[in-house]
Scaffold this motif. Structure first.
Motif, PDB file in Angstrom:
ATOM      1  N   ALA A 283       0.836  -1.205   0.000  1.00 30.18           N
ATOM      2  CA  ALA A 283       0.000   0.000   0.000  1.00 30.18           C
ATOM      3  C   ALA A 283       0.867   1.249   0.000  1.00 30.18           C
ATOM      4  O   ALA A 283       0.531   2.258  -0.650  1.00 30.18           O
ATOM      5  CB  ALA A 283      -0.921   0.002   1.218  1.00 30.18           C
ATOM      6  N   ARG A 284       1.977   1.204   0.693  1.00 27.52           N
ATOM      7  CA  ARG A 284       2.861   2.370   0.747  1.00 27.52           C
ATOM      8  C   ARG A 284       3.582   2.579  -0.582  1.00 27.52           C
ATOM      9  O   ARG A 284       3.770   3.715  -1.022  1.00 27.52           O
ATOM     10  CB  ARG A 284       3.866   2.212   1.895  1.00 27.52           C
ATOM     11  CG  ARG A 284       3.175   2.143   3.254  1.00 27.52           C
ATOM     12  CD  ARG A 284       4.154   2.091   4.398  1.00 27.52           C
ATOM     13  NE  ARG A 284       3.457   1.831   5.654  1.00 27.52           N
ATOM     14  CZ  ARG A 284       4.001   1.953   6.847  1.00 27.52           C
ATOM     15  NH1 ARG A 284       5.250   2.355   6.967  1.00 27.52           N
ATOM     16  NH2 ARG A 284       3.292   1.697   7.937  1.00 27.52           N
ATOM     17  N   LEU A 285       3.978   1.494  -1.224  1.00 24.61           N
ATOM     18  CA  LEU A 285       4.584   1.609  -2.561  1.00 24.61           C
ATOM     19  C   LEU A 285       3.598   2.223  -3.543  1.00 24.61           C
ATOM     20  O   LEU A 285       3.969   3.077  -4.374  1.00 24.61           O
ATOM     21  CB  LEU A 285       5.029   0.232  -3.054  1.00 24.61           C
ATOM     22  CG  LEU A 285       6.332  -0.318  -2.480  1.00 24.61           C
ATOM     23  CD1 LEU A 285       6.499  -1.784  -2.873  1.00 24.61           C
ATOM     24  CD2 LEU A 285       7.520   0.509  -2.986  1.00 24.61           C
ATOM     25  N   LEU A 286       2.357   1.801  -3.468  1.00 22.78           N
ATOM     26  CA  LEU A 286       1.332   2.339  -4.363  1.00 22.78           C
ATOM     27  C   LEU A 286       1.118   3.833  -4.100  1.00 22.78           C
ATOM     28  O   LEU A 286       0.983   4.625  -5.033  1.00 22.78           O
ATOM     29  CB  LEU A 286       0.021   1.575  -4.168  1.00 22.78           C
ATOM     30  CG  LEU A 286      -1.138   1.969  -5.102  1.00 22.78           C
ATOM     31  CD1 LEU A 286      -0.760   1.765  -6.553  1.00 22.78           C
ATOM     32  CD2 LEU A 286      -2.392   1.166  -4.750  1.00 22.78           C
ATOM     33  N   ALA A 289       3.918   5.791  -5.611  1.00 18.75           N
ATOM     34  CA  ALA A 289       3.795   5.827  -7.065  1.00 18.75           C
ATOM     35  C   ALA A 289       2.752   6.851  -7.506  1.00 18.75           C
ATOM     36  O   ALA A 289       2.935   7.568  -8.496  1.00 18.75           O
ATOM     37  CB  ALA A 289       3.445   4.447  -7.596  1.00 18.75           C
ATOM     38  N   ARG A 290       1.653   6.933  -6.768  1.00 16.27           N
ATOM     39  CA  ARG A 290       0.581   7.852  -7.137  1.00 16.27           C
ATOM     40  C   ARG A 290       0.866   9.287  -6.706  1.00 16.27           C
ATOM     41  O   ARG A 290       0.297  10.227  -7.263  1.00 16.27           O
ATOM     42  CB  ARG A 290      -0.735   7.375  -6.520  1.00 16.27           C
ATOM     43  CG  ARG A 290      -1.259   6.091  -7.165  1.00 16.27           C
ATOM     44  CD  ARG A 290      -2.562   5.644  -6.521  1.00 16.27           C
ATOM     45  NE  ARG A 290      -3.130   4.503  -7.227  1.00 16.27           N
ATOM     46  CZ  ARG A 290      -4.217   3.846  -6.819  1.00 16.27           C
ATOM     47  NH1 ARG A 290      -4.850   4.231  -5.715  1.00 16.27           N
ATOM     48  NH2 ARG A 290      -4.668   2.816  -7.508  1.00 16.27           N
ATOM     49  N   LEU A 294       5.838  13.611  -3.685  1.00 19.17           N
ATOM     50  CA  LEU A 294       6.244  13.425  -2.290  1.00 19.17           C
ATOM     51  C   LEU A 294       7.748  13.151  -2.262  1.00 19.17           C
ATOM     52  O   LEU A 294       8.209  12.016  -2.124  1.00 19.17           O
ATOM     53  CB  LEU A 294       5.460  12.263  -1.675  1.00 19.17           C
ATOM     54  CG  LEU A 294       5.492  12.107  -0.150  1.00 19.17           C
ATOM     55  CD1 LEU A 294       5.018  13.371   0.540  1.00 19.17           C
ATOM     56  CD2 LEU A 294       4.634  10.931   0.279  1.00 19.17           C
ATOM     57  N   VAL A 295       8.524  14.235  -2.417  1.00 24.62           N
ATOM     58  CA  VAL A 295       9.974  14.126  -2.576  1.00 24.62           C
ATOM     59  C   VAL A 295      10.679  15.133  -1.677  1.00 24.62           C
ATOM     60  O   VAL A 295      10.089  16.095  -1.191  1.00 24.62           O
ATOM     61  CB  VAL A 295      10.396  14.380  -4.038  1.00 24.62           C
ATOM     62  CG1 VAL A 295       9.817  13.302  -4.952  1.00 24.62           C
ATOM     63  CG2 VAL A 295       9.962  15.772  -4.503  1.00 24.62           C
TER      64      VAL A 295
END
Length: 312
Positions: A283-286, A289-290, A294-295
């Motif tokens: 869920a956190r990877l998704l 990605a979306r 968030l950098v």
């Protein structure tokens, strides 16, 4: 950014919270009096000092004349953020607000550059200005410049890293009202929270690449400014992910529970992040990605943040 762009009569409320700051306070106050933009009022509050800080500001108030300094009641120690929030809520509507640290020295055109940077103070859109700093030691000897930031990433990048150093921040009246009406979490700092609120509300974010403050680095700094990406990375690794991710979660929760309305897209992004944090790595990877925005400021810092986001 030029002083000539500052045409209208725009009072600036300078907010100063003092705490055991007697060693350097007089130099800071003198630099306020030397500003080329002289239309300012100092709102100050002592946060429970026992070193004579309050007396130093009181003496300054007599020197600069009636009406230039306004003491905000309260001598109980509440901490940096809570003290600045008390000050911010004491400022009448319509003022541009500038945060001041007790141990720095402002360059003479600091307020003028900030006013030029935020533009029309009557705009209903919140605006936050911040700038680079010249890092100095206890004796004001030059150490070097803070990293140059030519633009401030918009939300949600502000969740990953604070790039708005408090001693350089100016808020236009709309931004000042927005932050004053908000409820920050207990463990945040006033500058990061201001950056978060203005960015989350879709406000204008302005970064000045010119240094406007002598940012004193000494053993009593509340935060300080690491001079290089490598040093910041070492300090981050030493602290580890726990404290960062705890504050990250608190920021997300606080933004979702604000008394002031935030844009629908901001709330959707926050809800996605909160849901990902309540679930596992997929869920956190998704979510990462979306939410490509968030950098952090540099690629290595972004990679470290994403690792912590996945693990924490």
């Amino acid at each position: 950014m030029h002083d000539s762009t500052v045409r209208a009569h725009r009072p600036v409320a300078i907010l100063l919270s003092t705490y055991q700051g007697a060693a350097f306070l007089r130099e800071q106050l003198a630099s306020l009096a030397a500003q080329t933009h002289a239309d300012w009022v100092l709102y100050w509050r002592d946060d429970g000092s026992c070193d004579g800080s309050a007396s130093i500001v009181a003496e300054f108030a007599q020197e600069v004349g009636a009406g230039r300094c306004r003491a905000v009641p309260g001598d109980r120690h509440v901490g940096i953020t809570a003290s600045f929030m008390v000050l911010l809520r004491a400022v009448p509507p319509g003022h541009v607000v500038a945060f001041a640290d007790q141990d720095d020295v402002w360059l003479p055109d600091k307020l003028a550059r900030g006013l030029a940077g935020i533009g029309d103070a009557s705009s209903g859109r919140p605006a936050l200005y911040c700038a680079r700093q010249l890092l100095v030691d206890d004796a004001l000897q030059t150490i070097g410049f803070s990293p140059s930031v030519r633009h401030l990433p918009h939300f949600p990048a502000a969740l990953a890293q604070n790039l708005a150093t408090g001693c350089t921040i100016l808020l236009n009246p709309a931004a000042a009202a927005l932050v004053a009406a908000s409820r920050p979490p207990d463990d945040t700092l006033h500058d990061w929270w201001s950056y978060l609120m203005v960015g989350a509300a879709g406000g204008r974010l302005v970064a000045d690449p010119v240094a406007v403050v002598l940012y004193r680095q000494h053993t009593q700094n509340a935060v300080g400014a690491p001079r290089s990406t490598l040093r910041r990375a070492r300090l981050a690794l030493r602290r580890g992910p726990d404290s960062f991710m705890r504050l990250f979660r608190h920021h997300v929760a606080a933004l979702l529970d604000q008394p002031v309305p935030l844009p629908r897209q901001t709330l959707a992004d926050l809800a996605r992040i909160a849901a990902a944090l309540d679930h596992g790595t997929p869920a956190r990877l998704l979510a990462l990605a979306r939410l490509g925005r968030l950098v952090r400021r540099t690629w290595p810092e972004t990679m470290l943040f994403r690792l912590w986001f996945l693990l924490g």
